[in-house]
Design a protein around this motif. Structure first.
Motif: not given
Length: 174
Positions: A55-56, A58-59, A62-63, A71
């Motif tokens: 999850w980290a 993936l975030q 995106f950022e 991811e």
């Protein structure tokens, strides 16, 4: 493909029961149950840890605006592996650990990518799941027979007016 899932849903429990019985005959009944409980607890802890990592990542992708292909695949593998780990049995646990562990997940990711690549290629060349289709043609996919001209289709270049859909606009506030 659906028959394959049905076959797996039938065979996997039979194989799991057989393996559990074989292990139980070698090490005993209670140690087998204890081993299954320990595997489930270890699996739950591992899923929580690797799920947070996925999850980290993936975030972070995106950022940074990076395409999150790896991811997303890791997240899917952790989800599938977690489901397999929480299912009681030794065979599903082996596959679950293979999908979840960080040092074996890249191998599973390559296999998943190869499978999905073949599946997408198959769908694009054979139509949308047997519905027929022309993924690269003018006007997007078509459904139905793909050979021969379409009804009301004229040869030559299409004009923007061909893409107009007749209808009326309804204002929901009135």
């Amino acid at each position: 493909m659906g028959w394959l899932v049905a076959l797996a849903l039938l065979l996997v429990p039979i194989v799991e029961i057989y393996v559990i019985i074989q292990v139980g005959q070698v090490i005993g009944g209670w140690p087998t149950v204890a081993l299954l409980i320990v595997e489930s607890a270890l699996g739950a802890w591992l899923i929580k840890r690797e799920g947070r990592r996925a999850w980290a990542a993936l975030q972070a992708s995106f950022e940074t605006g990076k395409m999150p292909g790896r991811e997303l695949a890791d997240g899917a593998l952790v989800l599938i592996g977690g489901t397999l780990l929480l299912t009681p049995g030794f065979v599903t646990d082996i596959f679950g650990f293979f999908f979840v562990l960080p040092f074996t997940r890249p191998l599973a990711r390559r296999a998943l990518t190869a499978f999905l690549g073949r599946r997408v290629t198959h769908l694009s060349t054979n139509g949308l799941g047997g519905l027929g289709g022309n993924l690269g043609g003018l006007g997007g996919p078509t459904f139905g027979p793909t050979s021969g001209p379409r009804p009301n289709d004229t040869p030559g270049p299409r004009s923007p007016a061909d893409n107009v859909v007749q209808g009326e606009v309804i204002d929901p506030d009135k």
